[in-house]
Design an enzyme around this catalytic site. Structure first.
Site, PDB file in Angstrom:
ATOM      1  N   ASN A   1       0.746  -1.185  -0.098  1.00 54.26           N
ATOM      2  CA  ASN A   1       0.044  -0.136  -0.064  1.00 54.26           C
ATOM      3  C   ASN A   1       0.758   1.455   0.027  1.00 54.26           C
ATOM      4  OD1 ASN A   1       0.929  -0.468   2.690  1.00 54.26           O
ATOM      5  ND2 ASN A   1      -0.600   0.832   3.514  1.00 54.26           N
TER       6      ASN A   1
ATOM      7  N   CYS B   1       2.027   3.058   2.421  1.00 53.71           N
ATOM      8  CA  CYS B   1       3.011   3.127   3.448  1.00 53.71           C
ATOM      9  C   CYS B   1       3.629   1.677   3.471  1.00 53.71           C
ATOM     10  CB  CYS B   1       2.138   3.571   4.746  1.00 53.71           C
ATOM     11  SG  CYS B   1       1.555   5.091   4.777  1.00 53.71           S
TER      12      CYS B   1
ATOM     13  N   GLU C   1       2.958  -1.289   4.544  1.00 51.74           N
ATOM     14  CA  GLU C   1       2.735  -2.046   5.632  1.00 51.74           C
ATOM     15  C   GLU C   1       1.699  -3.173   5.425  1.00 51.74           C
ATOM     16  OE1 GLU C   1      -0.311   0.708   7.117  1.00 51.74           O
ATOM     17  OE2 GLU C   1       1.475   0.484   5.790  1.00 51.74           O
TER      18      GLU C   1
END
Length: 720
Positions: free
Chosen positions: A380, A382, A384
């Protein structure tokens, strides 16, 4: 005084005085004075008064501020009792920044912006009532967890829970594009819809045929991934919630895709405006084979997605490059391009120096530890979220011939500092799991059927952590030391254990598991092999003492859990993920995520206000030596800490590398007397992370000589 007329306030000045040492000492008391002044001058005179909680709720419902449905699931007497319980907790913000952030970004205000309608206790209560879905005992547990700041829902959940005019509760989304115009068109529409309702969108472009590849029935050739990237960037720019926020997206490409060089070039500072992407983030999925070829300084071949799908009958994302590499090289039906692996590695490092991009997903590492049947292909905004996906097939009418599974992210964080004082660690995690289960159960993104289908099947969430550095410093433990690594190992083992217990209990209650459970390593019990050896227990006296008040599962406990899971299953396909956090960690008065702080006294530029200073939580004469800035820290220590957590996290962790343009002498032994950051430094650290089993690297943030930071985050849904 109203919230629109705050001319004669003192709290900003008092807060700014923190940055002016007195007799060589940091005047931390000035922050407490700023906090007191903020309530006296801003909050208290502008909080709309009500005679009771019932009066407040009636007003909020009548004026369309909150929904009626979740309130009607409880009696008036229970709500009044819960409100009193929260008041009795005597919650206090510990810093000016925490109180300011909450009241500016999270507290409900009147439509005209003249007054506050919510305190922290109110926002917590509405969250607890909403997520408990009528269960009074769970509502009390959740209220206790949140007001004690052991649990923090992600910003979309915490902000929107219970409100009648709200966005979605989920943080972000992941979709993949397959190699045809129907899929590209449908994905652009999906990006528009998902950006409209909030949250960053991750998109995998690896399946798309490369520039110059043939197009069936046409004399021309494909244009490759770059024009598609531009279409997505324009989509996010347009779909920005009426200008309230910048639409945010990241595109991922496999490092063996023929367009990889042109893909990376779109972020170069000197890139032609026709191809340059300014707001779109870039990520690269990297199979093991790339590291091997770069280590040996060999040439590498880039393979045509068009030919691979034609030859193997599966999209490019689903071919195992590491396993099939030699076979693909030898196959004359696969069009290929030769470049030097180490030169590409250097290009990646150059770009990370310039822009902080690309994110790196070690895709084979992620899949090796993945207990779910299927393949992880991307992440995604970010980095994670790591979950399996299935591609969709779409006809000319934009109808789904095969409805695949895409991903929505339902996030929350534990607060390490406060969790370690929980009277019942397991009960705390069970309550959090129930809250996150409500988020995934109530999410229904009708506009993007593949997202809805994936969520309906998997029931996934991502519980993580914040405040690790705060806890370690307050315990006088150096970040990156053996004790800090051991502590991280045990803490995340407990998160894993108790979320498994809770998921198993929910599966048993509902007689339902996530789709595909029977084909997972949970179902055959093999997932638990490493745990039933009993190796994950505190070993040093220090860590034993830190966990002395908490239950530590032994080999027999893990064996009992294995049998229970094999018998009744798990409700959730995925349970753990560590987001970067941000403003939400300020409200919790702890360091963000599990990475080190960047400054002991952090300086933040706030719109229309100027600078606000935030002293690290628990900063004192005793703790100053343990609050070393990430920019002055050997990044291998950070990687070691993340690797310890990764052992137990079924998804990923948002790992940022913090570098200085001028690296302190002696920090890295390979530099000798040299101090200037080079591409070699980044390549060594990426390879170190890969060899330690780290699944993903988020930004590379470089602190330059003029005090600027290269590499800034755009995804507020995960970050705040």
């Amino acid at each position: 005084m109203s919230l629109k007329d705050l001319g004669n306030v003192t709290y900003f000045r008092l807060n700014n005085e923190i940055n002016r040492p007195v007799d060589g000492q940091i005047p931390l008391h000035k922050d407490k004075e700023a906090l007191a002044a903020f309530f006296e001058e801003n909050v208290n005179p502008n909080m709309m008064p009500f005679g009771s909680m019932t009066d407040k709720i009636n007003y909020l419902i009548e004026n369309d501020y909150i929904e009626t449905g979740f309130i009607n699931k409880y009696s008036q007497a229970f709500i009044e009792s819960l409100a009193q319980d929260l008041k009795n907790e005597n919650f206090q913000f510990k810093s000016f920044m925490a109180a300011y952030k909450f009241h500016q970004q999270y507290a409900l205000k009147t439509n005209d912006g003249e007054a506050y309608l919510e305190s922290m206790e109110d926002r917590v209560m509405f969250n607890a009532l909403y997520f408990a879905d009528g269960n009074e005992e769970l509502a009390r547990d959740l209220a206790k967890e949140m007001i004690s700041q052991r649990y923090q829902p992600a910003t979309p959940s915490f902000l929107n829970a219970g409100r009648s005019r709200r966005g979605e509760l989920v943080s972000c989304f992941l979709i993949q594009v397959t190699d045809d115009m129907n899929s590209i068109g449908r994905s652009i529409n999906s990006a528009l819809q998902l950006s409209r309702i909030g949250g960053g969108v991750g998109i995998s472009l690896s399946n798309l045929r490369e520039a110059g590849a043939p197009i069936k029935g046409f004399a021309g050739a494909a244009s490759g991934v770059v024009p598609v990237m531009k279409l997505f960037e324009d989509s996010f720019s347009y779909s920005n919630q009426l200008g309230q926020r910048q639409g945010a997206g990241v595109v991922y490409l496999n490092v063996f895709h023929p367009d990889i060089i042109s893909f990376l070039s779109t972020k170069k500072e000197n890139a032609d405006e026709k191809v340059r992407v300014k707001t779109l983030s870039l990520g690269v999925t990297v199979p093991d084979k790339f590291y091997e070829l770069a280590r040996k300084n060999e040439d590498m071949y880039l393979f045509s997605p068009y030919n691979i799908e034609k030859e193997y009958g599966i999209p490019f994302n689903y071919i195992d490059i590491t396993e099939k590499y030699d076979e693909l090289v030898a196959n004359p039906k696969i069009t290929k391009t030769k470049i030097n692996a180490r030169e590409l590695e250097t290009e990646i490092s150059k770009l990370q120096q310039e822009s902080g991009y690309p994110y790196i997903i070690n895709v084979d590492t992620a899949n090796r530890s993945n207990p779910i049947d299927g393949k992880i292909i991307m992440s995604n905004l970010c980095s994670e979220i790591l979950q399996v996906q299935q591609p969709s097939m779409i006809d000319d009418g934009q109808n789904y011939l095969t409805l695949g599974t895409d991903i929505s992210c339902n996030l929350g964080s534990t607060n390490v500092v406060n969790m370690m004082t929980s009277p019942d660690f397991g009960r705390s995690i069970k309550a959090m799991t129930r809250a996150l289960t409500f988020v995934t159960d109530s999410s229904s993104i009708e506009a993007v059927p593949s997202i809805k289908n994936g969520n309906d099947q998997a029931h996934t969430f991502g519980l993580g952590a914040m405040g690790l550095h705060s806890f370690l410093a307050q315990q006088h433990i150096e970040y990156g030391s053996p004790e800090s690594i051991e502590f991280t190992d045990i803490y995340f083992m407990l998160l894993n254990y108790w979320t498994l217990v809770a998921s198993n209990e929910i599966a048993r209650e509902r007689q339902t598991t996530f789709v595909g459970f029977e084909n997972s390593k949970y179902a055959d019990g093999s997932y638990f092999d490493k745990y039933v050896t009993g190796q994950f227990v505190p070993k040093s006296d220090l860590v034993k003492d830190l966990f002395k008040d908490h239950f530590i599962p032994q080999a027999e406990d893990w064996e009992a859990l294995r049998q229970a899971v094999m018998a009744d299953g798990l409700y959730h396909q995925n349970r753990l993920a560590v987001a970067p956090n941000g403003s939400i960690s300020y409200i919790n008065d702890v360091s963000a995520s599990i990475h080190p702080i960047t400054q002991r006294i952090e300086e933040r530029q706030e719109k229309k206000i100027g600078k606000i200073y935030y002293p690290a939580a628990g900063l004192s004469t005793d703790t100053i030596p343990y609050y070393k800035s990430a920019y002055d820290m050997d990044m291998r220590k950070v990687i070691d800490v993340y690797a310890a957590a990764t052992e137990h996290v079924d998804q990923g962790l948002s790992l940022t590398l913090f570098m200085r343009s001028e690296i302190p002498t002696g920090l890295y032994e390979w530099k000798g007397s040299a101090t200037k950051q080079t591409t070699r430094d980044l390549s060594i650290l990426r390879n170190y992370a890969f060899n330690k089993g780290v699944k993903s690297i988020y930004y590379v943030r470089t602190y330059t000589d003029d005090g600027d930071e290269v590499g800034a985050n755009q995804c507020e849904s995960c970050v705040i």
